[in-house]
Design a protein around this motif. Structure first.
Motif, PDB file in Angstrom:
ATOM      1  N   ARG A  22      -2.589  -0.928  11.751  1.00 55.18           N
ATOM      2  CA  ARG A  22      -1.599  -1.634  10.918  1.00 55.18           C
ATOM      3  C   ARG A  22      -1.357  -3.048  11.417  1.00 55.18           C
ATOM      4  N   ALA A  85      -5.188   1.745   1.991  1.00 52.35           N
ATOM      5  CA  ALA A  85      -3.803   1.588   1.547  1.00 52.35           C
ATOM      6  C   ALA A  85      -3.391   0.123   1.588  1.00 52.35           C
ATOM      7  N   PHE A 258      -3.956   2.540  -5.536  1.00 58.24           N
ATOM      8  CA  PHE A 258      -2.728   2.549  -4.741  1.00 58.24           C
ATOM      9  C   PHE A 258      -1.988   1.210  -4.793  1.00 58.24           C
ATOM     10  N   VAL A 262       2.050   0.411  -5.357  1.00 62.86           N
ATOM     11  CA  VAL A 262       2.888  -0.454  -4.501  1.00 62.86           C
ATOM     12  C   VAL A 262       3.577  -1.532  -5.344  1.00 62.86           C
ATOM     13  N   VAL A 265       6.369  -0.090  -7.437  1.00 64.41           N
ATOM     14  CA  VAL A 265       7.612   0.105  -6.668  1.00 64.41           C
ATOM     15  C   VAL A 265       8.315  -1.235  -6.477  1.00 64.41           C
ATOM     16  N   ARG A 266       7.526  -2.279  -6.233  1.00 62.24           N
ATOM     17  CA  ARG A 266       8.126  -3.601  -6.047  1.00 62.24           C
ATOM     18  C   ARG A 266       8.796  -4.059  -7.349  1.00 62.24           C
TER      19      ARG A 266
ATOM     20  N   ALA C 350       8.481  -1.377  -1.574  1.00 63.60           N
ATOM     21  CA  ALA C 350       7.046  -1.359  -1.854  1.00 63.60           C
ATOM     22  C   ALA C 350       6.226  -1.263  -0.567  1.00 63.60           C
ATOM     23  N   ASP C 351       6.570  -2.082   0.411  1.00 69.07           N
ATOM     24  CA  ASP C 351       5.751  -2.106   1.614  1.00 69.07           C
ATOM     25  C   ASP C 351       6.078  -0.959   2.563  1.00 69.07           C
ATOM     26  N   LEU C 353       6.285   2.135   1.296  1.00 70.70           N
ATOM     27  CA  LEU C 353       5.786   3.350   0.645  1.00 70.70           C
ATOM     28  C   LEU C 353       4.730   4.063   1.492  1.00 70.70           C
ATOM     29  N   TRP C 354       3.748   3.304   1.934  1.00 68.75           N
ATOM     30  CA  TRP C 354       2.654   3.952   2.667  1.00 68.75           C
ATOM     31  C   TRP C 354       3.148   4.558   3.995  1.00 68.75           C
ATOM     32  N   PRO C 355       3.937   3.808   4.779  1.00 63.59           N
ATOM     33  CA  PRO C 355       4.489   4.449   5.991  1.00 63.59           C
ATOM     34  C   PRO C 355       5.287   5.717   5.683  1.00 63.59           C
TER      35      PRO C 355
END
Lengths: 380, 360, 360, 380
Positions: A22, A85, A258, A262, A265-266, C350-351, C353-355
């Motif tokens: 990450r 991701a 994906f 994201v 959601v934003r 949004a950022d 979500l993956w975690p």
């Protein structure tokens, strides 16, 4: 065998590695726009791949003597899912890491392995897959490209189609006919083809959005040395079938859209409506379950099992999920899709809408996969 | 259908067949304006098909005129034919002169507002219209509110139609998925008095509905073509030693595709009749929603059956599917129109639902 | 899986196979309490499977104990086994005595509230719990808030567990689609002091999640059975001269059914692990939603493949599909759990979500 | 033929008739509970049917000399759709009005017509359809029940299955074998069977909800007079196929779940959320389009055309619509379904969930219909 009982994924501690990946990606991709991230595993960046290789994240499970790192399948899985991701451009090293390298490890000669594998793991040697042909899509056994034995090697004639990134690749794994056309499965072999070989022409094929990923690769009397043969002569079909479980169960089979999730959601923000929350919650639930199924298959592969059926189930479920994301997103956020839009959501939506049709075609069409599953249920 | 109409449809079909091949569609995608093709379309008088006879049209029944838009959808005609047909009708309706040439309409997004005010014996048009079809090449027929000062027009808040020549707005180019121009036009434009007139009966909300109706009709046309292409491909393409159309899985897909195409065709017919009868909102809303849904289901099946071949730019399928994926969200997507219908149902109440359905 | 667990699973399978045939399921549907069958289940100790060793259980790992509920789902066991397992665990957790016999849980609907108050050296339990599984026959383990006056317990607002013997509530009988009792219980009930104790760590919200988890696991079991039945039927039933399982259309259906059954099985496993690890909400919510969705898709396919035969009461398919159609809405339907997950995602952003996904 | 172009429905003025029917139903059904209305066309009430007959609403299109009313197909359509939308119990006269009467008109003898049709139109003579058998569901040509010619008539042996309301019916239209079993289509005939004939036993079959609509009808040496033969001997297959367009395109093919939609609108109230409004709006849009398609087919039938393919399209689309209503309703209103619930929504939801699986089975399974459509497209 209980087809629907997937064993729990191995309980490997991977969180340190995950944090490392990450951090790497946060820096590497800091300026990467959402519409570029949404290319998922079709984003190509040779420099990025070299840096991934430098971190030891290509060929992670391979023996150290070939440049690999002898890590577990689940560790490789973590690196891969984090890359996908984040929308990292993995295409350059992707095919070699997923398919070609493992194939070389399994059936390649010691010379082939030593010559190629360390360059792959360094992120400096890129592969493409020469399987499909104009009249051989789902029906792979119908390939017509033929390698004829000659003094010191083979001469190849024929045309491969849909060869992704052939125009950037160093090598192709060529699947072609070496025996009688009547022997649908037995008369085929695989070759390790240096794409600089004279007699190979690579021509672009634009996709429906006008972009160039695919190619037509034409062999005209291309001479391959005897050392290009990969595995046993006539064993091509069995070798190819063995690759499929690797190809059908990874996180790339459910994370292709994906980035749109994201951006959805934003766009919905911190206080979505009840309905929007439920829709996003549902997609998240599907994602959790797909990820568990996919990691379970990774664990089976690591144990040396052959989870070909389970992989087909994962790919089929994954494609449904990837394909429904744009349908749901466009119902929740009012936006006309446009690839040229300055609005991230609209641009990512456009890219995703244009690409999802391929998700149930590539790597085995939905109908073929379901046929395989039905056979696994004992119906055929 | 009358004989005149049948002749028109046949002639237009031949014209579209001759003039619009993959080469033209590719050129249009790359941003080229197909001037020769537009001339051919205009020479045949198609842009006037919705104009009443007394205003210079040829007096075609509205439903039959709208069938031209279905045909244009079936040929993915990369020109603003539907927009020009509607714009000419609005101009004629307002008693303004028909300028000839390609026209478009604004505003097309429900949140955009344009205003007119008296200025120097003419009018000042102000505001921004987003995603105007072909905005970069066409003259724009604008529907706007007259706001203070309206001067001696004395009609604050009334809806006016105005003709804005091409090139008079600040243009930010954009496109839809089929690369059809969808441009933002920012107006701060002085118009002469003779380019502006009250537009009785057509306010921006009605324009939005008219746009939804023509997109529904065009989708019905494109879906018919997608069905025909996919059926033909299934009969041609062989895998495992026989045409894929012989496989039951493919047959079941195609039957679903046919159902969606039939539903869209009926929905398009509903929309055309609603326009002919004065633009009743409920059936147009239903049509747009139903065609949009059919577009998604049908395009997915068409691509699934066409396989990798349909995913190339060389194959023509995408000219139709990309339009379908775009048109379903233009002039209001499924959600917007669904909410409108749903609120009308809620107003009617549970026991009023069925009477609402039979009256629509 | 440990050897002990494997033995338990094998033994329970044999028991369920012997004890639960169509005859018992029909009797249960008609309202009969299967006392002999319950005794057999209890004799094997299954109701204690989730009770810790120190409280009289046999120390089975939680995930393996929950596998019994999957088995019960696979046999459509018409008894409150899952409820009794959970209720015994809650009683043990609160240090209360385990009474033996069938137990159930309340409240099970998110809006129902039960309260306890000190009264005459004991407790007064008040309130109504709707759709309590098997409420008419089982003793009820209730989770309630202690409200003023709490007297010397001095713990206003704390969650208490209480055991209410069967028949102590006003009962309004109702059922689910499988005719499993789902009864409304109105309590205005005096309980002795020794039947009530604080329930640390399990409040009504946690009870709701535990219920969702066991229903998910049971659905996974029922879906596995539905897949097996449908596959077998497709191989047996002939039309047009061959088994219908040879038709590609049926094969494609069954592949989808298998995918849904696999997803539900994985979701059930996720739920079981979450319970074992202390009841984390997100994975349980995901599991309930995913199993509920699989239930709908799979039941539709199963009935489509079974044709008219599966639509009769004589064929056993409906014992499973009716449970699936009921269980998906018990302890929270898809919408309720989806909203919970979606709000958590919105909070993470949004950022995040993956975690959130990798940590779940 | 352009399969997807349905002509506009005939422009018949039916609003007066519609108002009449509505007034009649408002009174007749004033106390009918939603869960009873949700039975749609499986609700049986002989008294109600008699009163419908008295109003002239059975056999509306038939010649007056047989008790009919010589009204248009669209007028009949209006009566039917009003009955179904209101949840009227039409089952008693339903099968005769839709299928058996038209069949008698088409192929019956003058004696048969005169004996039966006026009693049907009076709402006093009820029919059931004896088609399916234990081993002949989708594969109708596999029927084994056989009528053997004897002196003065036929003797029938065999078993019919799924015979709806045989236990209340006066007559059955029997489809059975009269020729060789090898001649799949040619060797079949239809008979008009008085169910009081000795040798006929009717046994109930409970459906999955435990209710009794279906029956098994066993023929043991049942003697039918020669006058029971319906149409030509050996022509049964063609006659049955001709019924299908009548059976597959009516409003009963998309209104079976309509009561639930009504109760959904009621439960949502006057101010639904955006999402609920959109969902109900979408269903309403589908309903408008289905109704147009269905009325178009009614118009084609009236013109004497054979819209068998169009009817299959309507039935396939209609079944999707009917089946998705409970899925959507349960997402919009929080309610556990229960047939015993005192809450209308919950009770109607329960009834509908339990019945929708049959909607894509009865009258031709979804797969069979889609096969027919595919053949119409030229694929087989």
């Amino acid at each position: 065998m209980d087809l629907i009982a997937f064993p729990p994924p191995p309980d490997t501690d991977v969180e340190g590695l995950r944090a490392e990946v990450r951090a790497f990606l946060a820096e590497e991709l800091a300026t990467r726009r959402p519409q570029d991230r949404s290319r998922s595993w079709s984003g190509f960046d040779a420099d990025f791949s070299r840096r991934v290789g430098q971190r030891g994240w290509i060929g992670m499970t391979w023996p150290k003597r070939y440049g690999g790192h002898e890590r577990s399948a689940l560790e490789r899985y973590v690196v891969l899912e984090e890359m996908l991701a984040a929308g990292a451009p993995v295409a350059a090293h992707w095919f070699a890491d997923r398919q070609s390298g493992p194939l070389l490890l399994k059936v390649g000669t010691e010379e082939q392995r030593q010559a190629i594998l360390p360059r792959i793991t360094a992120g400096e040697c890129f592969f493409c897959i020469g399987m499909s042909e104009p009249d051989s899509g789902s029906d792979l056994a119908a390939v017509r490209t033929r390698a004829v034995p000659v003094d010191g090697g083979f001469v190849v004639n024929g045309t491969k189609l849909w060869t992704t990134y052939a125009h950037h690749a160093d090598y192709m794994i060529l699947f072609c006919r070496t025996g009688s056309a009547d022997d649908r499965h037995g008369g085929t072999s695989q070759f390790l083809v240096d794409l600089k070989t004279p007699g190979i022409a690579i021509r672009p094929i634009a996709d429906l959005a006008g972009e160039h990923h695919f190619n037509e690769v034409v062999f005209e009397d291309a001479f391959l040395p005897a050392t290009a043969l990969l595995g046993q002569l006539g064993d091509g079909w069995n070798q190819v079938v063995g690759e499929l479980a690797f190809e059908r169960s990874g996180p790339e089979r459910f994370l292709s859209s994906f980035t749109l999730l994201v951006e959805l959601v934003r766009a919905l923000g911190p206080s979505p409506s009840d309905h929007a929350a439920a829709a996003v919650g549902r997609l998240t639930a599907h994602l959790l379950v797909l990820r568990r199924l996919s990691r379970s298959v990774a664990g089976m592969l690591q144990m040396g099992e052959n989870p070909a059926l389970q992989a087909s189930l994962v790919k089929d479920l994954g494609a449904i999920f990837e394909q429904e994301i744009p349908d749901i997103a466009r119902q929740l956020v009012d936006a006309e899709p446009s690839q040229q839009s300055t609005r991230d959501f609209s641009a990512v939506l456009a890219h995703t809408i244009l690409n999802v049709p391929s998700f149930s075609l590539r790597g085995g069409t939905r109908e073929i996969l379901r046929g395989i599953i039905a056979r696994g249920l004992g119906l055929r | 259908m009358s004989d005149t109409s049948q002749i028109l449809v046949d002639t237009a079909t031949r014209l579209f067949e001759e003039q619009f091949t993959a080469r033209q569609r590719v050129a249009a995608e790359s941003g080229q304006w197909l001037d020769a093709q537009w001339q051919a379309v205009e020479d045949m008088g198609l842009p006037l098909a919705l104009v009443p006879e007394e205003a210079g049209g040829f007096g075609l029944p509205v439903v039959e005129a709208l069938d031209l838009i279905r045909l244009a959808g079936a040929f993915a005609v990369p020109l603003p034919l539907a927009e020009t047909m509607l714009a000419n009708r609005i101009l004629a309706n307002a008693g303004l002169e028909l300028p000839g040439g390609p026209l478009t309409l604004a505003p097309v997004r429900p949140d955009d507002r344009l205003t007119l005010a008296r200025r120097d014996g003419g009018w000042l048009l102000s505001g921004t219209a987003h995603r105007v079809p072909w905005g970069r090449v066409a003259a724009t027929v604008v529907l706007a509110r007259c706001e203070d000062p309206c001067g001696d027009a004395g009609q604050d808040g009334q809806s006016f139609a105005a003709l804005v020549p091409a090139g008079q707005a600040d243009t930010a180019p954009d496109v839809n998925l089929a690369k059809e121009p969808r441009d933002s036009l920012r107006f701060e434009t002085l118009l002469p008095a003779e380019s502006v007139a009250p537009s009785p009966g057509i306010a921006p909300a009605e324009l939005h509905a008219l746009g939804a109706a023509v997109r529904s009709i065009a989708m019905a046309g494109a879906l018919g073509r997608v069905l025909a292409m996919t059926t033909a491909y299934a009969n041609e393409r062989s895998q495992f030693g026989r045409p894929i159309g012989k496989f039951q899985a493919i047959q079941q897909h195609l039957a679903v595709l046919a159902g969606q195409a039939a539903a869209a065709r009926a929905a398009g017919d509903i929309a055309a009749e609603a326009v002919a009868q004065g633009g009743s909102l409920l059936p147009i809303a239903a049509a747009k929603l139903r065609c949009g849904e059919a577009a998604g289901v049908a395009a997915a099946i068409a691509h699934q059956v066409h396989g990798a071949m349909g995913f190339t730019h060389e194959h023509s399928l995408h000219f139709f599917t990309k339009r379908l994926w775009s048109w379903r969200d233009e002039f209001g997507g499924d959600g917007e129109w669904g909410r409108l219908i749903g609120r009308e149902v809620a107003r009617a109440g549970a026991d009023g639902l069925w009477p609402l359905v039979t009256a629509a």
